[in-house]
Design a protein around this motif. Structure first.
Motif, PDB file in Angstrom:
ATOM      1  N   SER A 157       0.822  -1.205   0.000  1.00  0.00           N
ATOM      2  CA  SER A 157       0.000   0.000   0.000  1.00  0.00           C
ATOM      3  C   SER A 157       0.858   1.258   0.000  1.00  0.00           C
ATOM      4  CB  SER A 157      -0.927  -0.006   1.222  1.00  0.00           C
ATOM      5  OG  SER A 157      -1.675   1.188   1.288  1.00  0.00           O
ATOM      6  N   ARG A 193      -7.478 -10.092  -0.519  1.00  0.00           N
ATOM      7  CA  ARG A 193      -7.040  -8.702  -0.390  1.00  0.00           C
ATOM      8  C   ARG A 193      -5.881  -8.391  -1.327  1.00  0.00           C
ATOM      9  NH1 ARG A 193      -5.757  -8.264   5.681  1.00  0.00           N
ATOM     10  NH2 ARG A 193      -4.788  -6.333   4.983  1.00  0.00           N
ATOM     11  N   PHE A 197      -6.019  -5.635  -4.259  1.00  0.00           N
ATOM     12  CA  PHE A 197      -5.001  -4.592  -4.320  1.00  0.00           C
ATOM     13  C   PHE A 197      -4.338  -4.569  -5.692  1.00  0.00           C
ATOM     14  CE2 PHE A 197      -0.582  -3.301  -4.016  1.00  0.00           C
ATOM     15  CZ  PHE A 197      -0.698  -2.044  -3.461  1.00  0.00           C
ATOM     16  N   THR A 200      -6.407  -2.803  -8.114  1.00  0.00           N
ATOM     17  CA  THR A 200      -6.324  -1.352  -7.942  1.00  0.00           C
ATOM     18  C   THR A 200      -5.091  -0.791  -8.627  1.00  0.00           C
ATOM     19  OG1 THR A 200      -7.492  -1.481  -5.824  1.00  0.00           O
ATOM     20  CG2 THR A 200      -6.190   0.502  -6.236  1.00  0.00           C
ATOM     21  N   GLU A 229     -13.488  -6.182   3.123  1.00  0.00           N
ATOM     22  CA  GLU A 229     -12.549  -5.152   2.682  1.00  0.00           C
ATOM     23  C   GLU A 229     -12.123  -5.394   1.241  1.00  0.00           C
ATOM     24  OE1 GLU A 229      -8.002  -3.633   3.622  1.00  0.00           O
ATOM     25  OE2 GLU A 229      -9.129  -4.669   5.191  1.00  0.00           O
ATOM     26  N   GLN A 233     -13.121  -3.213  -2.177  1.00  0.00           N
ATOM     27  CA  GLN A 233     -12.087  -2.670  -3.048  1.00  0.00           C
ATOM     28  C   GLN A 233     -12.219  -3.207  -4.469  1.00  0.00           C
ATOM     29  OE1 GLN A 233      -8.088  -3.414  -1.683  1.00  0.00           O
ATOM     30  NE2 GLN A 233      -7.179  -1.910  -3.056  1.00  0.00           N
ATOM     31  N   SER A 236     -15.197  -1.667  -6.220  1.00  0.00           N
ATOM     32  CA  SER A 236     -14.942  -0.290  -6.644  1.00  0.00           C
ATOM     33  C   SER A 236     -14.104  -0.252  -7.918  1.00  0.00           C
ATOM     34  CB  SER A 236     -14.253   0.488  -5.526  1.00  0.00           C
ATOM     35  OG  SER A 236     -12.945   0.010  -5.288  1.00  0.00           O
ATOM     36  N   TYR A 261     -18.186  -0.403   2.011  1.00  0.00           N
ATOM     37  CA  TYR A 261     -17.296   0.498   2.735  1.00  0.00           C
ATOM     38  C   TYR A 261     -17.976   1.063   3.974  1.00  0.00           C
ATOM     39  CZ  TYR A 261     -13.625   0.569  -0.852  1.00  0.00           C
ATOM     40  OH  TYR A 261     -12.597   0.223  -1.698  1.00  0.00           O
ATOM     41  N   GLY A 269     -12.646   4.803   1.689  1.00  0.00           N
ATOM     42  CA  GLY A 269     -13.421   4.117   0.658  1.00  0.00           C
ATOM     43  C   GLY A 269     -14.760   4.791   0.416  1.00  0.00           C
TER      44      GLY A 269
END
Length: 286
Positions: A157, A193, A197, A200, A229, A233, A236, A261, A269
């Motif tokens: 991150s 996760r 990620f 993203t 979570e 993500q 989105s 979120y 978020g």
């Protein structure tokens, strides 16, 4: 040089004079005076010294009282972090760690937790290199593969926020690989996760097709282990790829992500998805 500042209180008129006076003291005196100041503050808190934890942490730190510094600095750091005062929180965690490393009763797990929280507030303050350094210190103190993977995701991150996309993808891949041989729901959540990620990051790189595919995988993986979570993500990311393709399904995906979120209390978020709703409304002439 000195002025009255309330009943029984005095203060230096300027910080420069104060610092010169302090630097002229002997080392023994430099330790004695902050401790006396801390004791005086404790006597004025009506039995609730934690209310002045930030001041007490500073004075006990200057007085080299490591055990008491560790106690008050952690309290002050938590409060500052909750108030989004990230720079202040970082200072307090740094004080706590400087003290904790000198205390035989503070184990590696407690130190790792403090290093991790220090990394979190440094990242939120935009100090990405410093955040990575804190996460590395935390990693050296843990043996559990799940905890190591969690720290790798935090490092990823920080890399992503610093626009170091190849390194961010590498850290996320390492996180998933660290738990690949574990058969438990916690490992499944890490995998989900990591995939969300990676989706993203691909979106940041403008690789919409790869982003959507990775997000779809993350949604499936997250649904299997109820990992909200990652589900939020990934949803989105899928929503935004649909916005870019002018696909009407973007609305439903965006609403789903916002609801997730809200469920997990992720303010960042919620902010991002609410902003996306504004973009969708703009494109719909609303």
């Amino acid at each position: 040089f000195i002025e009255v500042s309330g009943e029984g209180r005095y203060r230096f008129r300027t910080a420069m004079v104060r610092d010169v006076a302090y630097d002229g003291l002997s080392f023994r005196r430099r330790e004695e005076l902050p401790r006396r100041a801390a004791k005086a503050i404790e006597h004025t808190t009506d039995g609730s010294p934690e209310d002045a934890a930030d001041q007490l942490a500073m004075h006990y730190h200057l007085g080299n009282d490591h055990e008491t510094t560790w106690h008050y600095a952690l309290i002050a750091a938590e409060r500052a972090a909750k108030a989004f005062a990230n720079s202040e929180a970082a200072t307090q965690y740094e004080r706590a760690l400087a003290a904790g490393r000198r205390l035989p009763d503070v184990d590696g797990q407690a130190l790792s937790a403090a290093w991790t929280k220090l990394g979190d507030v440094r990242e939120q303050a935009g100090r990405f290199d410093d955040a990575l350094d804190a996460y590395r210190h935390a990693s050296r103190l843990v043996d559990d593969p799940i905890e190591k993977a969690e720290l790798l995701l935090k490092r990823a991150s920080a890399r992503e926020r610093a626009a170091e996309y190849p390194m961010a993808l590498r850290e996320a891949t390492l996180a998933a690989g660290t738990v690949s041989e574990l058969d438990q729901s916690r490992a499944g959540r890490i995998v989900a996760r990591a995939a969300a990620f990676q989706a993203t990051v691909r979106l940041r790189q403008g690789r919409l097709s790869q982003a959507f595919q990775r997000a779809a995988f993350a949604v499936e993986a997250a649904s299997d282990v109820d990992e909200k979570e990652a589900l939020a993500q990934a949803s989105s990311v899928m929503a935004w790829t649909k916005v870019m393709d002018d696909d009407p399904s973007a609305h439903a995906l965006s609403e789903r992500a916002l609801g997730l979120y809200e469920d997990i209390g992720d303010l960042v978020g919620q902010n991002n998805m609410t902003n996306n709703h504004g973009v969708l409304a703009y494109y719909d002439n609303r």
